[in-house]
Write a protein that holds these residues in place. Structure first.
Motif, short mmCIF file in Angstrom:
data_model
loop_
_atom_site.label_atom_id
_atom_site.label_comp_id
_atom_site.label_asym_id
_atom_site.label_seq_id
_atom_site.Cartn_x
_atom_site.Cartn_y
_atom_site.Cartn_z
N UNK A 45 0.84 -1.22 0.00
CA UNK A 45 0.00 0.00 0.00
C UNK A 45 0.86 1.25 0.00
N UNK A 46 0.40 2.25 -0.76
CA UNK A 46 1.10 3.53 -0.84
C UNK A 46 0.11 4.60 -0.38
N UNK A 47 0.55 5.49 0.50
CA UNK A 47 -0.35 6.51 1.03
C UNK A 47 -0.62 7.61 0.01
N UNK A 48 0.42 8.02 -0.68
CA UNK A 48 0.28 9.08 -1.69
C UNK A 48 1.57 9.13 -2.51
N UNK A 49 1.46 9.73 -3.68
CA UNK A 49 2.65 9.87 -4.54
C UNK A 49 2.70 11.28 -5.10
N UNK A 50 3.87 11.87 -5.02
CA UNK A 50 4.07 13.22 -5.59
C UNK A 50 5.33 13.20 -6.44
N UNK A 51 5.24 13.84 -7.61
CA UNK A 51 6.38 13.88 -8.52
C UNK A 51 6.59 15.31 -9.00
N UNK A 52 7.82 15.76 -8.89
CA UNK A 52 8.19 17.07 -9.46
C UNK A 52 8.83 16.81 -10.83
N UNK A 53 8.59 17.72 -11.77
CA UNK A 53 9.07 17.49 -13.13
C UNK A 53 9.12 18.83 -13.86
N UNK A 54 9.99 18.92 -14.83
CA UNK A 54 9.93 20.10 -15.70
C UNK A 54 8.68 19.99 -16.57
N UNK A 55 8.14 21.15 -16.95
CA UNK A 55 6.88 21.14 -17.69
C UNK A 55 7.01 20.46 -19.05
N UNK A 56 8.14 20.64 -19.70
CA UNK A 56 8.34 20.14 -21.08
C UNK A 56 7.44 20.84 -22.09
N UNK A 57 6.93 21.99 -21.69
CA UNK A 57 6.11 22.82 -22.57
C UNK A 57 6.34 24.27 -22.18
N UNK A 58 5.78 25.21 -22.92
CA UNK A 58 6.12 26.63 -22.74
C UNK A 58 5.17 27.42 -21.83
N UNK A 59 4.15 26.78 -21.28
CA UNK A 59 3.06 27.53 -20.66
C UNK A 59 3.52 28.29 -19.42
N UNK A 60 4.18 27.60 -18.49
CA UNK A 60 4.56 28.26 -17.23
C UNK A 60 5.53 29.40 -17.47
#
Lengths: 415, 415
Positions: free
Chosen positions: A189-204
């Motif tokens: 069992x996993x309580x939660x998962x969070x992943x940080x990542x570069x957007x790979x797109x121009x929006x931000x």
């Protein structure tokens, strides 16, 4: 005191630079495909930093590498954080790697802030996210969540002819001293998962928002469209007597451009591959084949748009024959609203501008979302350029993402 | 009595079948590229038939093979007739071969009819018309007329890595017993040249006309158009942020379709080759390059149309960068009106329907036209299909073409 107060931008940036040595390309990017010596070396560097901090490591059957920061109650389901260290053949330094290093920075910040969490926090470097050497991509996370059976991969072979089984064995051998995790059932069992990542797109970048709150991963459907005509001499064959497969493909793509127009700009429609036969200047093309990559975060809209493909092409193809094959389908994976709200709140608490957006790219988080509440934090990448040696981020944005990640992990694990 | 009365369809058809054995492919066509063992064997078969008739043979420096039927006045410039025995890698049995065999049939018919011509008639099997193994095509006829210097070919190499010099030497060795013709000056005066050939297009078949009177060979201009954009992730990059080279190429080709529209249907405009990079389904194309093959029998019109290319593409390319290179130019080669009139008259005298048309394909005759009055006789080919194993003609049309050729040669040589 929040863990983010102890996130150190210089340390994160230094780790990023050290990781960029493994598989470094002359063009400033990396070639660090899954289970290669370069990728194994990158994992070993991470393992070395983890051991220096006293974290326990473990490896599962598909060679996902876990780094565990214990909680007060180590029997509780852990909070997972992670991404991947493998890259495209001509990839950038931040795709995947940033998420792993931001996760590690968050663990260090939790340590340095003296926070003991209720639940353990585990950092994962997922195996073979890119799928460029071995297919399918997101292999590690898919096996972990049970979406892909290890047996289904038995005969898999890399682009370089190396059997997957051999590459996996080499990877496991390189981590001989690391304890193994149970292979089946594939996940605890996993309580939660969070992943940080570069957007790979121009929006931000265009919005000037350092933090993207990812609402989900868009669904994707891939098609191959084949037009069959008849080759003929370019100099002798009048237009009316031609069955020009290249011109038919052009008419189909023009019709698809119309059918896929989206004023809301949420649909992504791409024809990235087009091949022609015999493909010589003085012969009318007998065959043209093109790919369709269609993505939308909303399942109903994705299906409706995909449904227009056959009609649009059927009207445009004659006198050539038309064949359409669906080659891949991936349903939209909306992320947990609670995790998204938590990310947004923690970012705002740090005074960071946020923007909610779907991810058009696949990520391991889409698969983790099948077994636990999951979410992603995007940071801007320069010019939206990714899968490219020129991929880049600013140290400030990298720091901001790690700060939000650290506080989100602290909250999820019960600081 | 006309020579055509002694043209024998069965003999011509049998020669055609015997030639089709040399380089025969499983698909019913031939792979008999220039200077290969198969092409040498085909030339030797022709030489054998010629010797059986008592004709003298000779070979020049570029290995053009000449078969001479003497005239009453052997000092006069000869009438030449010919075509080529080499083929495309997956070529048909009639392209080139028909013209050589119809020429040989005409010589035999002149013999059998007891006609002695004033001038000698020489049948030529031109070297390397197709240009698929060694470039350029029409090599033998170009060298013969002085349009191409043998020295310019010194370093030429075949697709198979064989140096041209070596292939030429092997061909000359195979004809060791055949006398050599002077290499320089490359040509002696020629009174006239006539070539029979399959149309390689659908016009005569559609009109039901067995004889095409070729008014000239269309001029051709070739261009490569390159669109440079920027690759980007298909899932993450909004339409407005894309510089999609494939879509830009499509817009250019659509604009060119409009710019090249020709109600008179004399222009031939073909985009036969299109290549894309990186050419994967999930990346926006950074580069697309396509070929333009533009042909028209009228020099002014060809130039005017070529002049529209840059404007049409420049309007369609943005935001991608555009580069246009001209890769080949060949001016129109109108044939001698007197020869065309003679062909038409002789065909009509035989009760054969004729149609005047330009040739969109290149032929050795276009180069011979630079040094003497020249003309061509087309016969229909099934479905207009050529450069293809399925290439076919009817025995009746083959016979008709040879009859007209025999009478035209008789007239030109002074029967």
């Amino acid at each position: 005191m929040q863990a983010s107060s102890f996130v150190r931008g210089e340390r994160l940036w230094r780790h990023q630079a050290e990781m960029a040595r493994f598989g470094a390309t002359p063009g400033g990017g990396i070639d660090r495909q899954a289970f290669t010596a370069a990728e194994i070396a990158a994992r070993q560097a991470l393992l070395g930093w983890a051991r220096a901090r006293g974290y326990a490591a473990s490896l599962d059957g598909i060679a996902n590498l876990f780094i565990r920061r214990p909680g007060r109650r180590d029997d509780l389901a852990p909070v997972l954080v992670g991404s991947h260290l493998d890259s495209q053949p001509q990839g950038g330094r931040f795709d995947g790697t940033y998420g792993v290093l931001a996760g590690f920075e968050a663990l260090e910040a939790l340590d340095d802030s003296g926070i003991t969490t209720e639940r353990p926090v585990e950092l994962v470097a997922w195996s073979n996210e890119e799928g460029s050497r071995f297919r399918p991509g997101a292999m590690g996370s898919q096996v972990f969540v049970g979406a892909l059976a290890a047996e289904a991969l038995a005969g898999a072979q890399g682009n370089d002819g190396v059997p997957l089984a051999q590459a996996l064995a080499a990877t496991r051998d390189a981590f001989a001293g690391v304890p193994r995790r149970a292979a089946a059932p594939v996940h605890a069992p996993v309580h939660a998962y969070v992943e940080a990542h570069i957007e790979q797109g121009p929006v931000l970048e265009q919005l000037g928002a350092p933090i993207g709150v990812v609402t989900g991963v868009a669904g994707a459907r891939w098609f191959d469209v084949t037009l069959s005509g008849r080759t003929a001499h370019a100099g002798t064959t009048p237009l009316a007597a031609r069955q020009d497969a290249l011109q038919a493909a052009l008419r189909c793509i023009a019709a698809l451009n119309d059918a896929m127009a989206d004023p809301a700009d949420r649909l992504r429609f791409t024809v990235g591959r087009l091949t022609v036969a015999p493909n010589v200047p003085n012969s009318v093309a007998s065959l043209a084949r093109f790919s369709i990559d269609l993505r939308h975060p909303d399942a109903a809209e994705l299906e409706a748009r995909a449904g227009r493909i056959a009609t649009a092409c059927a009207a445009a193809a004659p006198p050539c024959a038309l064949r359409i094959e669906e080659t891949m389908t991936m349903p939209p994976a909306p992320f947990d609203p609670g995790i998204a709200a938590l990310i947004e709140a923690r970012a705002r608490a740090l005074g960071l501008a946020v923007h909610r957006l779907p991810s058009g790219a696949f990520h391991d988080a889409a698969f983790l979302g099948r077994i636990c509440p999951a979410g992603m934090i995007f940071i801007p990448c320069a010019g939206g350029i990714s899968h490219n040696e020129a991929e880049n981020v600013t140290p400030e944005d990298a720091l901001a993402g790690a700060c939000v990640l650290a506080d989100v992990l602290g909250a999820l694990a019960g600081a």
